[in-house]
Design a protein around this motif. Sequence first.
Motif, short mmCIF file in Angstrom:
data_model
loop_
_atom_site.label_atom_id
_atom_site.label_comp_id
_atom_site.label_asym_id
_atom_site.label_seq_id
_atom_site.Cartn_x
_atom_site.Cartn_y
_atom_site.Cartn_z
N ILE A 35 0.82 -1.21 0.00
CA ILE A 35 0.00 0.00 0.00
C ILE A 35 0.85 1.25 0.00
O ILE A 35 0.52 2.25 -0.61
CB ILE A 35 -0.93 0.00 1.23
CG1 ILE A 35 -1.90 -1.18 1.15
CG2 ILE A 35 -1.70 1.31 1.34
CD1 ILE A 35 -2.83 -1.13 -0.03
N ILE A 53 -9.34 0.16 -3.03
CA ILE A 53 -8.98 -1.15 -2.48
C ILE A 53 -10.27 -1.84 -2.05
O ILE A 53 -11.06 -1.26 -1.29
CB ILE A 53 -8.03 -1.01 -1.28
CG1 ILE A 53 -6.77 -0.25 -1.70
CG2 ILE A 53 -7.69 -2.38 -0.70
CD1 ILE A 53 -5.90 0.15 -0.52
N ASP A 54 -10.49 -3.05 -2.54
CA ASP A 54 -11.69 -3.81 -2.19
C ASP A 54 -11.37 -4.86 -1.13
O ASP A 54 -10.43 -5.64 -1.28
CB ASP A 54 -12.27 -4.49 -3.43
CG ASP A 54 -12.94 -3.51 -4.37
OD1 ASP A 54 -13.31 -2.41 -3.89
OD2 ASP A 54 -13.10 -3.82 -5.56
N VAL A 55 -12.17 -4.86 -0.05
CA VAL A 55 -12.02 -5.82 1.04
C VAL A 55 -13.37 -6.53 1.19
O VAL A 55 -14.25 -6.06 1.91
CB VAL A 55 -11.62 -5.12 2.36
CG1 VAL A 55 -11.33 -6.14 3.45
CG2 VAL A 55 -10.40 -4.22 2.16
N TRP A 147 -4.72 -4.10 8.85
CA TRP A 147 -5.79 -3.11 8.90
C TRP A 147 -7.06 -3.80 9.32
O TRP A 147 -7.43 -4.83 8.74
CB TRP A 147 -5.99 -2.45 7.54
CG TRP A 147 -4.83 -1.64 7.04
CD1 TRP A 147 -3.57 -1.60 7.56
CD2 TRP A 147 -4.83 -0.77 5.91
NE1 TRP A 147 -2.78 -0.75 6.83
CE2 TRP A 147 -3.52 -0.23 5.81
CE3 TRP A 147 -5.80 -0.40 4.98
CZ2 TRP A 147 -3.17 0.67 4.81
CZ3 TRP A 147 -5.45 0.48 3.99
CH2 TRP A 147 -4.15 1.01 3.90
N THR A 154 -17.91 2.21 2.73
CA THR A 154 -16.84 2.84 1.96
C THR A 154 -16.10 3.86 2.83
O THR A 154 -16.73 4.71 3.46
CB THR A 154 -17.40 3.53 0.71
OG1 THR A 154 -18.05 2.55 -0.11
CG2 THR A 154 -16.28 4.18 -0.10
N TYR A 178 -6.70 6.99 -0.24
CA TYR A 178 -7.19 5.71 -0.70
C TYR A 178 -8.69 5.57 -0.39
O TYR A 178 -9.14 6.00 0.67
CB TYR A 178 -6.45 4.55 -0.02
CG TYR A 178 -4.99 4.45 -0.41
CD1 TYR A 178 -4.61 3.64 -1.48
CD2 TYR A 178 -4.02 5.16 0.27
CE1 TYR A 178 -3.28 3.55 -1.85
CE2 TYR A 178 -2.69 5.08 -0.10
CZ TYR A 178 -2.32 4.27 -1.16
OH TYR A 178 -1.01 4.19 -1.52
N THR A 179 -9.41 4.97 -1.32
CA THR A 179 -10.80 4.59 -1.09
C THR A 179 -10.83 3.10 -0.81
O THR A 179 -10.37 2.30 -1.64
CB THR A 179 -11.67 4.93 -2.31
OG1 THR A 179 -11.65 6.34 -2.54
CG2 THR A 179 -13.11 4.48 -2.09
N VAL A 180 -11.35 2.71 0.35
CA VAL A 180 -11.41 1.30 0.73
C VAL A 180 -12.88 0.90 0.84
O VAL A 180 -13.63 1.48 1.63
CB VAL A 180 -10.69 1.05 2.07
CG1 VAL A 180 -10.68 -0.44 2.39
CG2 VAL A 180 -9.26 1.56 2.02
N ARG A 181 -13.27 -0.09 0.03
CA ARG A 181 -14.65 -0.58 0.04
C ARG A 181 -14.67 -1.89 0.83
O ARG A 181 -14.05 -2.87 0.44
CB ARG A 181 -15.15 -0.78 -1.38
CG ARG A 181 -15.02 0.50 -2.22
CD ARG A 181 -15.75 0.43 -3.52
NE ARG A 181 -15.29 -0.67 -4.38
CZ ARG A 181 -15.86 -0.97 -5.55
NH1 ARG A 181 -16.90 -0.25 -5.97
NH2 ARG A 181 -15.40 -1.95 -6.28
N VAL A 182 -15.39 -1.88 1.95
CA VAL A 182 -15.36 -2.98 2.90
C VAL A 182 -16.69 -3.73 2.86
O VAL A 182 -17.76 -3.13 3.01
CB VAL A 182 -15.09 -2.47 4.33
CG1 VAL A 182 -15.13 -3.60 5.34
CG2 VAL A 182 -13.74 -1.76 4.38
#
Length: 308
Positions: A35, A53-55, A147, A154, A178-182
């Motif tokens: 990252i 980033i997709d989680v 993390w 989001t 960063y955009t993290v989609r959880v």
Amino acid sequence: MRLVRNSRVALAAAGALALGGMAMSVPPAPPPLVIVPVTLTDGVLSLGEGRVIDVDDTHKVTGPDGANRWELNPEWDTTQLTSGSVHWSLTGVAGPGILRVTEPDDSEVGGDREDATDGEPLVRFDSSDGLPDGYDLPTAARGVTRWSFDAPGTYTLIFAAQMQGEVEDRPLVAEASYTVRVGDAAVAQPQPQPEPEPVVQPSTESVEHVVTASVPPVGRRVAAQAPNLLPAAEPVETAKKVLGEGHIDIAARVVDGRLQIHVKDGTVPGKTVWREPSSVVLHVKPGAKKTIPANKDFAFLGKAGDPI
């Protein structure tokens, strides 16, 4: 702290299993999710380009308290830097839950961390107790982090880095968002597209109210009248939002019969969103840093030459 100095992680060979004359190859393991690649090129410090980033729910685990968490194990990478240290920090988080970033304990990574906590993960960033949080990274090294998000949805994460020294009177600083989609539901949504650069039109509007008045004849005394304030029609958005580009205003509006202060978000051309100030994070980038000019018109800002 897990450090792998000047090395590359690679798979030596793929295994093969022969069954009835048919060979089955074991697919290579995916590379680590790096990252934070910290680089210094031509006097410019960089944290890489921010991305999505997709989680998904394959990363969902159940914690000791029985609550669900979504975990990811990214790495930071300073192998392109040869000396000194980098101060890495998390400066902003906007999203539906809390983000905690830890470093695994020695038993998990087989390392010998000087600041180990008797087998407990070392908490580096925690958005629940205020930001920024930060710590120093060694150069010419890599390290693993964990993390943990406590709610799906989001998130927008803003990271910053700083090195000792200056180049052409500029501090060595960098940042990335960063955009993290959880969670599966967030991942299924269309990826957010970068917003176009807004075109700011000259305007004299500063607050959303209209004042009407009339001038009485000379010699005639009249009672003072209050301004005619028109009630605001647009609703107020309370969802968390990071504003880092474009045009915004701080404006007074009448809502439910009360005069209130709101943020007028005009960062998307042709669209205005009124936001509750407590829900807004104003992201002021390092490029906004200026020097007060030697001009009396700017004396109210401070001494000429001071940073602002």
